[in-house]
Design a protein around this motif. Structure first.
Motif, short mmCIF file in Angstrom:
data_model
loop_
_atom_site.label_atom_id
_atom_site.label_comp_id
_atom_site.label_asym_id
_atom_site.label_seq_id
_atom_site.Cartn_x
_atom_site.Cartn_y
_atom_site.Cartn_z
N PHE A 120 9.87 -40.57 45.83
CA PHE A 120 9.37 -39.24 46.13
C PHE A 120 7.84 -39.27 46.27
N ALA A 121 7.17 -39.97 45.35
CA ALA A 121 5.70 -40.05 45.38
C ALA A 121 5.22 -40.74 46.66
N ILE A 122 5.91 -41.79 47.07
CA ILE A 122 5.52 -42.50 48.29
C ILE A 122 5.70 -41.61 49.51
N GLU A 123 6.85 -40.92 49.58
CA GLU A 123 7.13 -40.05 50.73
C GLU A 123 6.13 -38.91 50.82
N HIS A 124 5.71 -38.40 49.66
CA HIS A 124 4.85 -37.21 49.63
C HIS A 124 3.39 -37.55 49.33
N ASP A 125 3.00 -38.79 49.59
CA ASP A 125 1.62 -39.20 49.35
C ASP A 125 0.69 -38.66 50.44
N ASP A 126 -0.39 -38.05 50.00
CA ASP A 126 -1.45 -37.58 50.91
C ASP A 126 -0.93 -36.61 51.96
N GLY A 127 0.05 -35.78 51.58
CA GLY A 127 0.57 -34.76 52.48
C GLY A 127 1.38 -35.29 53.65
N GLN A 128 1.85 -36.56 53.56
CA GLN A 128 2.60 -37.15 54.67
C GLN A 128 3.88 -36.40 54.98
N SER A 129 4.53 -35.89 53.93
CA SER A 129 5.77 -35.14 54.12
C SER A 129 5.74 -33.88 53.27
N LEU A 130 6.21 -32.79 53.84
CA LEU A 130 6.32 -31.53 53.10
C LEU A 130 7.78 -31.22 52.79
N ARG A 131 8.66 -32.16 53.12
CA ARG A 131 10.09 -31.96 52.91
C ARG A 131 10.41 -31.90 51.42
N ALA A 132 11.16 -30.88 51.04
CA ALA A 132 11.61 -30.72 49.64
C ALA A 132 10.44 -30.71 48.66
N LEU A 133 9.31 -30.14 49.10
CA LEU A 133 8.13 -30.09 48.24
C LEU A 133 8.40 -29.28 46.97
N GLU A 134 9.31 -28.33 47.08
CA GLU A 134 9.64 -27.49 45.92
C GLU A 134 10.31 -28.28 44.80
N LYS A 135 10.80 -29.49 45.08
CA LYS A 135 11.43 -30.32 44.05
C LYS A 135 10.42 -31.05 43.19
N ALA A 136 9.16 -31.01 43.57
CA ALA A 136 8.12 -31.70 42.81
C ALA A 136 7.95 -31.08 41.43
N ASP A 137 7.74 -31.93 40.44
CA ASP A 137 7.36 -31.46 39.10
C ASP A 137 5.88 -31.12 39.08
N VAL A 138 5.10 -31.89 39.83
CA VAL A 138 3.65 -31.74 39.88
C VAL A 138 3.19 -31.95 41.32
N ILE A 139 2.22 -31.14 41.74
CA ILE A 139 1.58 -31.36 43.04
C ILE A 139 0.07 -31.45 42.79
N LEU A 140 -0.48 -32.62 43.08
CA LEU A 140 -1.92 -32.83 42.91
C LEU A 140 -2.65 -32.42 44.19
N VAL A 141 -3.68 -31.62 44.03
CA VAL A 141 -4.42 -31.09 45.17
C VAL A 141 -5.89 -31.47 45.00
N ALA A 142 -6.48 -32.07 46.06
CA ALA A 142 -7.86 -32.52 45.91
C ALA A 142 -8.43 -32.95 47.25
N PRO A 143 -9.76 -32.96 47.35
CA PRO A 143 -10.39 -33.62 48.49
C PRO A 143 -10.05 -35.10 48.49
N SER A 144 -10.24 -35.73 49.61
CA SER A 144 -9.94 -37.16 49.76
C SER A 144 -10.69 -38.02 48.75
N ARG A 145 -9.99 -39.02 48.20
CA ARG A 145 -10.53 -40.05 47.31
C ARG A 145 -10.91 -39.55 45.93
N CYS A 146 -10.21 -38.54 45.46
CA CYS A 146 -10.44 -38.05 44.09
C CYS A 146 -9.41 -38.58 43.10
N GLY A 147 -8.56 -39.50 43.53
CA GLY A 147 -7.62 -40.12 42.60
C GLY A 147 -6.21 -39.59 42.67
N LYS A 148 -5.84 -38.93 43.77
CA LYS A 148 -4.50 -38.35 43.86
C LYS A 148 -3.39 -39.40 43.85
#
Length: 284
Positions: free
Chosen positions: A143-171
């Motif tokens: 799931f983390a690989i598929e949803h890395d850096d906003g690559q996929s928004l599919r089934a985003l509601e299934k996430a336990d956590v969504i990290l939001v940040a500018p680029s290169r902040c450690g997401k």
């Protein structure tokens, strides 16, 4: 087998201290606990060697002989062990070097507290162990690989956590750590210039507020990290970095998103903060 050395002062240039992490499993616990102690001595240099999966007393005896040779040569090695098997452990403790047995040190207290003897089973902490937990972690990594850096928004509601940040902040590293170590389904979403045009959440996130965690960094740290990736670019300029960080802070504050500063925290520390806040949300 690996070697790693922290920075050190002039006194440490005189010699490097051999450090061994020994285990009859992966050695990850020995490394983690040993390094947590070694980091308290920043002026010393260490040559770290990890020897995992020690399978029998004969192999343990051979390792002890190699370490004893270093003692004989005046190298002054230090040993951390998390071996669980009693026969292997009995060989390792014969080592002439100082040995910190991280397992034996605490097990008697735990047995006394629980009123039962331990099973001395190997491979339980970092092994497959509970199959349901193992499969959960594997699914979380996917799931983390598929949803890395906003690559996929599919089934985003299934996430336990969504990290939001500018680029290169450690997401990405934080997402992978939470997935691998804790089996959490973590997505991460990069903030770009268009997201800062208003104080509203980006459309894909607008109904997922309780899952969101914001990451920020210091302008100097973020500019340095970006400079390594795109030297001399607008993307790495201090002006652009300041704009993105200040805009992100405003967005997080406006939408009541908890914030973790990655500039001076390790992935483990950031993950611990996120887990603590998740637990707080669950109980309230």
């Amino acid at each position: 087998m690996s070697t790693d050395t922290p920075g050190a002062g002039p006194e440490a240039d005189k010699r490097r201290i051999p450090v061994f992490f020994l285990s009859d499993s992966t050695g990850l616990t020995a490394e983690a606990m040993g390094n947590a102690l070694l980091v308290q001595f920043p002026d010393l240099k260490f040559d770290r060697t990890t020897i995992p999966f020690i399978s029998n007393p004969e192999e343990a005896h051979q390792i002890v002989q190699e370490i004893d040779d270093l003692v004989e040569a005046g190298e002054g090695p230090l040993v951390f062990s998390t071996a669980v098997d009693r026969d292997i452990r009995s060989q390792l403790v014969e080592c002439r070097a100082p040995i910190i047995d991280l397992f034996e040190t605490h097990m008697e207290k735990v047995e006394n507290a629980l009123g039962v003897c331990s099973s001395s089973l190997r491979s339980q902490l970092h092994g497959v162990g509970n199959m349901d937990s193992y499969y959960r972690r594997m699914q979380a990594i996917e799931f983390a690989i598929e949803h890395d850096d906003g690559q996929s928004l599919r089934a985003l509601e299934k996430a336990d956590v969504i990290l939001v940040a500018p680029s290169r902040c450690g997401k990405t590293p934080t997402s992978m750590f939470l997935a691998l170590q804790h089996g959490l389904f973590v997505a991460n979403y990069p903030l770009v210039d268009e997201d800062f045009e208003t104080d509203h959440l980006p459309r894909p996130l607008k109904d997922l507020g309780p899952k969101l965690f914001g990451l920020i960094s210091s302008p100097e740290r973020l500019a340095a990290v970006r400079e390594e990736r795109r030297q001399g670019s607008r993307y790495a300029s201090l002006q652009q970095v300041n704009f993105e960080l200040s805009s992100a802070r405003r967005l997080f504050q406006k939408n009541n998103i908890p914030v973790v500063d990655s500039s001076a925290k390790s992935v483990e520390e950031m993950s611990a903060i996120i887990l603590q806040r998740l637990a707080h949300r669950t109980h309230h």
